[in-house]
Design an enzyme around this catalytic site. Sequence first.
Site, PDB file in Angstrom:
ATOM      1  N   ASP A 114     -35.554 -18.168   0.296  1.00 36.15           N
ATOM      2  CA  ASP A 114     -35.427 -19.093   1.426  1.00 36.15           C
ATOM      3  C   ASP A 114     -34.498 -18.466   2.454  1.00 36.15           C
ATOM      4  O   ASP A 114     -34.015 -17.344   2.267  1.00 36.15           O
ATOM      5  CB  ASP A 114     -34.910 -20.458   0.939  1.00 36.15           C
ATOM      6  CG  ASP A 114     -35.359 -21.620   1.819  1.00 36.15           C
ATOM      7  OD1 ASP A 114     -35.236 -21.507   3.061  1.00 36.15           O
ATOM      8  OD2 ASP A 114     -35.817 -22.641   1.281  1.00 36.15           O
ATOM      9  N   HIS A 115     -34.221 -19.199   3.531  1.00 34.40           N
ATOM     10  CA  HIS A 115     -33.421 -18.675   4.631  1.00 34.40           C
ATOM     11  C   HIS A 115     -32.179 -19.534   4.849  1.00 34.40           C
ATOM     12  O   HIS A 115     -32.289 -20.686   5.272  1.00 34.40           O
ATOM     13  CB  HIS A 115     -34.247 -18.651   5.922  1.00 34.40           C
ATOM     14  CG  HIS A 115     -35.455 -17.785   5.859  1.00 34.40           C
ATOM     15  ND1 HIS A 115     -36.632 -18.091   6.514  1.00 34.40           N
ATOM     16  CD2 HIS A 115     -35.685 -16.612   5.214  1.00 34.40           C
ATOM     17  CE1 HIS A 115     -37.528 -17.133   6.283  1.00 34.40           C
ATOM     18  NE2 HIS A 115     -36.966 -16.229   5.498  1.00 34.40           N
ATOM     19  N   GLN A 171     -35.209 -24.697   5.031  1.00 37.45           N
ATOM     20  CA  GLN A 171     -36.291 -25.400   4.331  1.00 37.45           C
ATOM     21  C   GLN A 171     -37.561 -24.544   4.287  1.00 37.45           C
ATOM     22  O   GLN A 171     -38.662 -25.021   4.529  1.00 37.45           O
ATOM     23  CB  GLN A 171     -36.615 -26.747   5.014  1.00 37.45           C
ATOM     24  CG  GLN A 171     -35.415 -27.587   5.372  1.00 37.45           C
ATOM     25  CD  GLN A 171     -34.940 -28.498   4.246  1.00 37.45           C
ATOM     26  OE1 GLN A 171     -35.217 -28.253   3.085  1.00 37.45           O
ATOM     27  NE2 GLN A 171     -34.226 -29.540   4.609  1.00 37.45           N
ATOM     28  N   HIS A 172     -37.414 -23.272   3.939  1.00 37.41           N
ATOM     29  CA  HIS A 172     -38.520 -22.309   3.939  1.00 37.41           C
ATOM     30  C   HIS A 172     -38.775 -21.760   2.526  1.00 37.41           C
ATOM     31  O   HIS A 172     -39.022 -20.571   2.356  1.00 37.41           O
ATOM     32  CB  HIS A 172     -38.207 -21.147   4.888  1.00 37.41           C
ATOM     33  CG  HIS A 172     -38.138 -21.528   6.326  1.00 37.41           C
ATOM     34  ND1 HIS A 172     -37.578 -20.707   7.301  1.00 37.41           N
ATOM     35  CD2 HIS A 172     -38.561 -22.639   6.979  1.00 37.41           C
ATOM     36  CE1 HIS A 172     -37.661 -21.306   8.473  1.00 37.41           C
ATOM     37  NE2 HIS A 172     -38.252 -22.476   8.308  1.00 37.41           N
ATOM     38  N   THR A 173     -38.729 -22.600   1.515  1.00 35.21           N
ATOM     39  CA  THR A 173     -38.765 -22.114   0.135  1.00 35.21           C
ATOM     40  C   THR A 173     -40.089 -21.449  -0.228  1.00 35.21           C
ATOM     41  O   THR A 173     -41.161 -21.987   0.032  1.00 35.21           O
ATOM     42  CB  THR A 173     -38.495 -23.254  -0.846  1.00 35.21           C
ATOM     43  OG1 THR A 173     -37.353 -23.987  -0.388  1.00 35.21           O
ATOM     44  CG2 THR A 173     -38.214 -22.724  -2.242  1.00 35.21           C
TER      45      THR A 173
END
Length: 508
Positions: A295-296, A446-448
């Site tokens: 994620d980021h 929220q980039h899982t």
Amino acid sequence: MNRPDVVVVGAGASGAALAARLSEDPSRTVLVLEAGPVPADMSGFPEDLLDARLVPGAQPGHPAVSTHLVRLTPGQAYVATRGRYLGGSTTVNGGYFIRAREADFARWAQAAGDPLWSYERVLPVMRELENDLDLGDGPLHGDNGPVGVRRTSLTHPAAVAFAEAARSLGYPEEADKNAQEAPGFGAVPSNAVDGRRINTGVSYLLGALNRPNLTVLGGCPVRSVVIEGGRAVGVVCERGGRREVVAAGEVVLCAGAFVSPHLLHLSGIGPARELERVALPVVADLPAVGAALSDHPQVALEWTALEELPEPSGSWLGGALHLTSSKGEEGDLEILQSLVPLAGLVGEAVSVPGAPLAFLASVQTPRRGGRLRTESADPLVAPRIDYGYLETEADKSALRDVVRAVASLVATHVFGAVSSGLVEPASLDDDTALDLWIATHLGTSQHTCGTVPMGTSGDSAVDARGRVHGISGLRVADTSILPTAPLRGPAATAVLIGEVIAKAMREE
């Protein structure tokens, strides 16, 4: 439907695209099971789910989102949200629709051992899925796909100041962020058109609901996959308060990078020792399921306007700047401009008089860390999700780089035309003080991705076509399968995954 050929679990970015494409073949019956509501037409979407100036996913209590308690670091809890409505997270997110970078596709193709994921192979698919309303048809873009793409306007005073500040610091202009140009400043490609967020439920499924071979059911959360003799033969779901088994010729999990690995665990697919610990029968020992995620990390930096600025007209997004960290990959830092105050994003208001505006600063270096661990055989008990942020000096260094880059932009003379400066942090020169500020303000984009990674080795769980190792009739088709999150937000890539896996299934 009597034993559909394919059951698709989840009608989000990937699931909606996959189900729509599979059902274009009239000989294949497709059943989609979605945990959230499934409107029959546009009138079934509340206004705030369509207004591109609002981000319902920023509100953990919103009825269209599910919440997941996670740990960004061992001592820092956080509430992550995901869409729980037709269209999944594309119904509640910011409408950001930037393609992954060519380096991402090269990395994924190598991990998968299959050129299916090379940039050359996916470019035609990316063209086919979009209707680029700015650039039209051409070698890089399409104009006949289901997803309308429009770049954000840069006419708002804050967006104009951002562009001028980036130019004054020597950053290149990146006119088309979906064209693999050198990273720089530019407008954000978005699936918000004329101020409306067009989710994948609308763009892919609403127009297909009249197909006799396609059924989409809402309010049907899936609890596990039924495996018999090494083959997926159906799913267990809840419908109307009752649990039932739905038979299937094939099952495709498109429930997202949190739910898809959890469903695999609950079905006996995952690390054997961990499953046995919670009394789950082991069907397939696949240690890679949930072993790590990608994620980021992100921090928000607020700045004060000199005077009240106008409300944004079409989107909450202004411009975006991509730059390179001191030790990372090209274009691995992102500075995303919000034209709506954070207080408005959280409080569902476009305007909050007197509130500061913000830049969302994130590190998008491809990395894996953390884990997703199932804590109980009860499907209603949430898994433990650890992100593993700030574990290395490289993690901390990159976040310092992006925070200092934002500070430099805000400090320029041209940005000073609209701003009196940053609200925080006060100390930028001292690494230790800045690290402390970042740690106490840390969030996530929220980039899982990466919880069910594709590949051919023992540290993978599916192949390049989403087929789960060792289990026939079962696939995963969502961002779970990307070994690492892309160098850009993954919304466009999530849709691409649905398209690529559907194409592979039809060819098979």
